[in-house]
Design an enzyme around this catalytic site. Structure first.
Site, PDB file in Angstrom:
ATOM      1  CE1 TYR A 119       5.332 -32.916  15.755  1.00 35.49           C
ATOM      2  CE2 TYR A 119       4.921 -33.584  13.492  1.00 35.49           C
ATOM      3  CZ  TYR A 119       5.731 -32.988  14.439  1.00 35.49           C
ATOM      4  OH  TYR A 119       6.943 -32.462  14.054  1.00 35.49           O
ATOM      5  CE  LYS A 162      17.330 -42.539  21.735  1.00 36.28           C
ATOM      6  NZ  LYS A 162      18.745 -42.850  21.419  1.00 36.28           N
ATOM      7  CG  ASP A 194      19.911 -41.415  18.768  1.00 30.19           C
ATOM      8  OD1 ASP A 194      19.571 -42.522  18.302  1.00 30.19           O
ATOM      9  OD2 ASP A 194      20.387 -41.289  19.911  1.00 30.19           O
ATOM     10  CG  ASP A 218       8.187 -32.823  10.667  1.00 26.19           C
ATOM     11  OD1 ASP A 218       8.556 -32.429   9.549  1.00 26.19           O
ATOM     12  OD2 ASP A 218       7.534 -32.111  11.452  1.00 26.19           O
ATOM     13  CG  ASP A 222      12.232 -30.730   7.582  1.00 27.69           C
ATOM     14  OD1 ASP A 222      11.539 -31.207   6.667  1.00 27.69           O
ATOM     15  OD2 ASP A 222      11.875 -29.760   8.271  1.00 27.69           O
TER      16      ASP A 222
END
Length: 322
Positions: A119, A162, A194, A218, A222
């Protein structure tokens, strides 16, 4: 109380739920409100989705209450977060009595790095049909987040990453957070982001506080909204050293904008976080308790199994606050 709060409703249902939160804040304290505009509608009129006076209002106020932005979200939200020098996004996700939840034992908080990662905005077109984005991770930003996490969760937290694939960037993030935690005698465990997504769906009760890079925070927060009953229940706080920007996670929800049925709970819960940030813990708890009671007893908006309008839920919240 005499703090100044900048109020930026934005687009879509932001214009419907933010006034509810302002009414709630007005019911529990004595604040001055500075109203400002941002988002798609402003861009259509002025070609600028975030006027300089709005950014200045957020930078000057003690705290900012923000609703949502539509297509211009990246041009509004990221600069507003920068205006308050936000380095961490705090996103709690928990279940509430009276609301059907996929995983009723969910009670999580995500601490999301708020300044860099993918971002950071470093994108380029190399050739026709070939684009790139540069992922930025620094030791300074990672350490700043880690210090906050140690204060927030001294009993320990999970580090999402990750690093098995993004060895340099997530490797630096993971190592920095773990080093800071070790220096503060705070225990940590790590989880591949993941695999963590799968485990959160299966057994969210195994997790409490999760420290994440920007994009992972993010996405995972969600995902957690789906465990507790929807995005209408998730507040957030973008915190800097002296100021904060408080916003619901749900976005502008154009599919229901203007229908008067938007759930104000996430925005009101964001206002509770705003109160606590300003040191008004008792008032923040009063607001949170009012939301919990209304969600348990009704009236509730359609997204959480009811038939009430936004106004009916607002009136019930104000009644709970006396």
């Amino acid at each position: 109380m005499s703090e100044e709060i900048a109020v930026v409703p934005g687009d879509g249902i932001g214009a419907e739920v933010v006034p509810v939160a302002v009414d709630v804040l007005d019911a529990v304290g004595d604040f001055s409100f500075v109203h400002a505009d941002a988002g798609d509608a402003v861009a259509a009129e002025t070609d600028d989705p975030l006027p300089e006076e709005t950014r200045e209002a957020a930078a000057a106020a003690d705290a900012t209450l923000f609703g949502a932005a539509g297509e211009t979200a990246a041009d509004v939200v990221l600069p507003l977060r920068s205006a308050v020098d936000s380095f961490v996004n705090v996103r709690p996700a928990r279940t509430y009595p009276g609301v059907d939840a996929l995983q009723p034992d969910t009670d999580l908080v995500f601490l999301r790095e708020n300044t860099e990662g993918v971002y950071a905005g470093h994108e380029a077109t190399l050739a026709d049909g070939v684009t790139t984005t540069t992922r930025v991770v620094t030791r300074e930003a990672s350490a700043r987040l880690a210090e906050f996490a140690c204060d927030y969760a001294p009993e320990g937290f999970t580090v999402a990453h990750k690093a098995n694939v993004m060895r340099e960037t997530d490797g630096l993030f993971k190592q920095t957070v773990e080093d800071v935690a070790e220096g503060n005698d705070v225990p940590t465990e790590d989880a591949l982001m993941d695999a963590l997504a799968m485990h959160l769906v299966q057994s969210p009760e195994d997790y409490d506080v999760v420290v994440c890079p920007n994009l992972a925070g993010d996405v995972l927060s969600d995902l957690s909204a789906g465990l507790v009953g929807g995005l209408g229940l998730l507040p957030s706080a973008n915190l800097g050293p002296e100021r904060g920007l408080f916003e619901p996670v749900h976005g502008s929800a154009p599919d229901i904008a203007g229908e008067g049925v938007a759930n104000p709970a996430a925005t009101v819960l964001s206002a509770a976080m705003l109160l606590e940030f300003l040191g008004h813990d008792d008032e923040g708890q009063r607001v949170r308790s009012a939301v919990e009671t209304v969600l348990a007893e009704g009236p509730r908006t359609p997204d959480v199994g009811g038939e009430a309008s936004t106004k009916e839920m607002r009136d019930a919240l104000l009644a709970q606050l006396g």
